[in-house]
Design an enzyme around this catalytic site. Structure first.
Site, short mmCIF file in Angstrom:
data_model
loop_
_atom_site.label_atom_id
_atom_site.label_comp_id
_atom_site.label_asym_id
_atom_site.label_seq_id
_atom_site.Cartn_x
_atom_site.Cartn_y
_atom_site.Cartn_z
N MET A 64 0.68 -1.16 -0.13
CA MET A 64 0.06 0.10 0.26
C MET A 64 0.79 0.98 0.03
O MET A 64 0.68 2.23 -0.94
CB MET A 64 -0.90 0.24 0.61
CG MET A 64 -1.78 0.94 1.58
SD MET A 64 -3.56 0.58 -0.10
CE MET A 64 -4.30 -0.31 1.03
N ASP A 65 2.22 1.34 0.58
CA ASP A 65 2.61 2.16 0.97
C ASP A 65 4.04 1.99 1.10
O ASP A 65 5.55 1.83 1.43
CB ASP A 65 3.15 2.82 2.46
CG ASP A 65 3.03 4.16 2.64
OD1 ASP A 65 4.18 4.68 0.93
OD2 ASP A 65 3.73 4.92 3.11
N LYS A 66 4.40 1.58 -0.86
CA LYS A 66 5.82 0.77 -1.16
C LYS A 66 7.08 2.28 -0.52
O LYS A 66 7.50 1.72 -0.14
CB LYS A 66 6.13 0.70 -2.75
CG LYS A 66 4.74 -0.13 -3.44
CD LYS A 66 5.27 -0.17 -4.52
CE LYS A 66 4.04 -1.39 -5.39
NZ LYS A 66 4.26 -2.54 -4.36
N MET A 113 2.70 -5.43 -10.42
CA MET A 113 3.28 -4.39 -10.60
C MET A 113 5.05 -4.96 -10.25
O MET A 113 5.53 -3.51 -11.37
CB MET A 113 3.28 -3.67 -8.64
CG MET A 113 1.63 -3.70 -8.40
SD MET A 113 1.12 -2.40 -9.59
CE MET A 113 1.64 -1.13 -9.17
N ASN A 139 9.93 -4.06 4.24
CA ASN A 139 9.53 -5.54 3.46
C ASN A 139 10.88 -5.11 2.06
O ASN A 139 10.28 -3.97 1.52
CB ASN A 139 8.16 -5.52 2.78
CG ASN A 139 7.42 -7.05 2.42
OD1 ASN A 139 8.73 -7.04 1.08
ND2 ASN A 139 6.74 -7.35 2.57
N SER A 175 6.30 -13.45 -3.85
CA SER A 175 5.71 -12.60 -4.96
C SER A 175 5.94 -12.94 -6.23
O SER A 175 6.96 -13.64 -7.54
CB SER A 175 6.00 -10.84 -4.91
OG SER A 175 5.66 -10.17 -6.67
N ASN A 177 5.41 -11.13 -9.09
CA ASN A 177 4.98 -10.66 -10.18
C ASN A 177 6.53 -10.07 -10.42
O ASN A 177 7.53 -9.01 -11.33
CB ASN A 177 4.62 -9.66 -10.04
CG ASN A 177 3.39 -9.59 -9.66
OD1 ASN A 177 2.66 -10.54 -10.42
ND2 ASN A 177 3.15 -9.33 -8.52
N LYS A 217 8.43 -13.75 4.02
CA LYS A 217 6.69 -13.65 3.76
C LYS A 217 6.89 -15.30 2.40
O LYS A 217 7.51 -15.12 1.51
CB LYS A 217 6.79 -12.43 2.76
CG LYS A 217 4.85 -12.32 2.48
CD LYS A 217 4.66 -10.93 2.52
CE LYS A 217 3.53 -10.80 2.19
NZ LYS A 217 2.56 -9.80 2.35
#
Length: 334
Positions: A64-66, A113, A139, A175, A177, A217
């Protein structure tokens, strides 16, 4: 009701553009003062996890807030902790646009993303200038052009730079991506990563006389045997926490008759995430705490995640679909 009216307008715009637009205005000083007047502080219900004292169990998930640009805003919503990122050693633009899609009827989001961010140094600058004194997780990931063989170096660079400023560090190896990133969850690559991360953590602990916990994660698309293997390695290397889970690439949503590329988050992820949390809980036997994330869109789903074994939870898509009221309702009634 007010949030749902705003949402209706924002959902007419491309998801990535509306995200940028909203937070650009929410970051204005006077808007933040108004938000502070309307959103009264939530009483603390402290919980200790990873050796840290959290004001409550509900956190903001990474993504949300990279770049740590909106820390002050998110701190006013009542979150017990905020996870920034994913951030990489060097800035990168991420994957080709469009790369974010809403699946409104399913309360889901698909993103492709590709770790778009302004780099670790920019994030440190934003953390230093923020007024938030609460728990900040960072992260971290690898740059797209860094080979999987050399990926560990990217994580070590980020750990060394961010260690002093983070409350905890989350290692993103799940991820869907970034090409081949999920290979880091398996075999010798996984063992070497954990080994080197723990060596770096010990080095930084001695340097700063400050112990910063490290969480891994993981993906929701792992088999039961793979989750058992990961659990055993987390215990062996004394990792401080596991975050379950990232987004899933196991979906069939289409646009223009073609499958939408990217990781799915939101309500359809709930069961997959819960299954992983449940297996982890049985394998880890509370030796390592679980941070549950994926599909939390109500008080009921938050309680379910905790009942299955999560000590802390994080929210991302639920905030987009239901607004700040969801966060505050969960915190107050959990």
């Amino acid at each position: 009701m007010f949030y749902y009216l705003i949402r209706k307008l924002l959902f007419l715009i491309d998801p990535e553009k509306s995200h940028t637009l909203v937070f650009k205005y929410l970051n204005v000083k006077y808007i933040q003062i108004l938000i502070g007047l309307f959103l009264k502080p939530i009483p603390s219900i402290p919980i200790k996890c990873m050796g840290l004292k959290f004001p409550n169990k509900v956190g903001l998930a990474a993504g949300m807030d990279k770049n740590g640009e909106y820390i002050n805003f998110f701190s006013k919503l009542g979150f017990g902790f905020i996870e920034l990122g994913t951030v990489t050693p060097l800035p990168q633009i991420g994957n080709q646009k469009p790369r974010m899609f809403r699946i409104f009827q399913s309360e889901a989001i698909i993103n492709n993303m590709g770790f778009n961010n302004l780099g670790i140094d920019n994030l440190i600058y934003n953390i230093k200038k923020s007024k938030f004194k609460g728990i900040i997780g960072v992260n971290i990931g690898k740059n797209k052009n860094t080979s999987i063989k050399n990926a560990t170096n990217d994580y070590l660079i980020c750990i060394e730079k961010i260690y002093y400023y983070a409350s905890y560090i989350a290692i993103n190896i799940s991820s869907p991506n970034t090409k081949n990133l999920r290979n880091l969850q398996y075999g010798i690559l996984f063992k070497n990563l954990l080994k080197n991360i723990k060596i770096k953590q010990k080095e930084m602990h001695q340097k700063y006389s400050k112990y910063v916990p490290i969480a891994i994660k993981i993906s929701p698309d792992l088999s039961k045997n793979e989750i058992i293997y990961i659990s055993n390695q987390l215990i062996k290397f004394k990792i401080d926490a596991v975050i379950a889970t990232n987004t899933t690439s196991d979906h069939l949503y289409k646009k223009n008759k073609k499958k939408i590329k990217g990781g799915l988050s939101g309500l359809p992820l709930q069961k997959k995430s819960n299954d992983v949390v449940s297996i982890l809980h049985k394998q880890l036997k509370r030796k390592i705490p679980i941070i549950g994330v994926g599909g939390i869109n109500s008080l009921h789903s938050a309680k379910k995640k905790i009942k299955l074994g999560a000590e802390l939870i994080q929210i991302y898509s639920g905030l987009i679909y239901h607004g700040p009221k969801l966060i505050r309702n969960i915190i107050k009634k959990l």
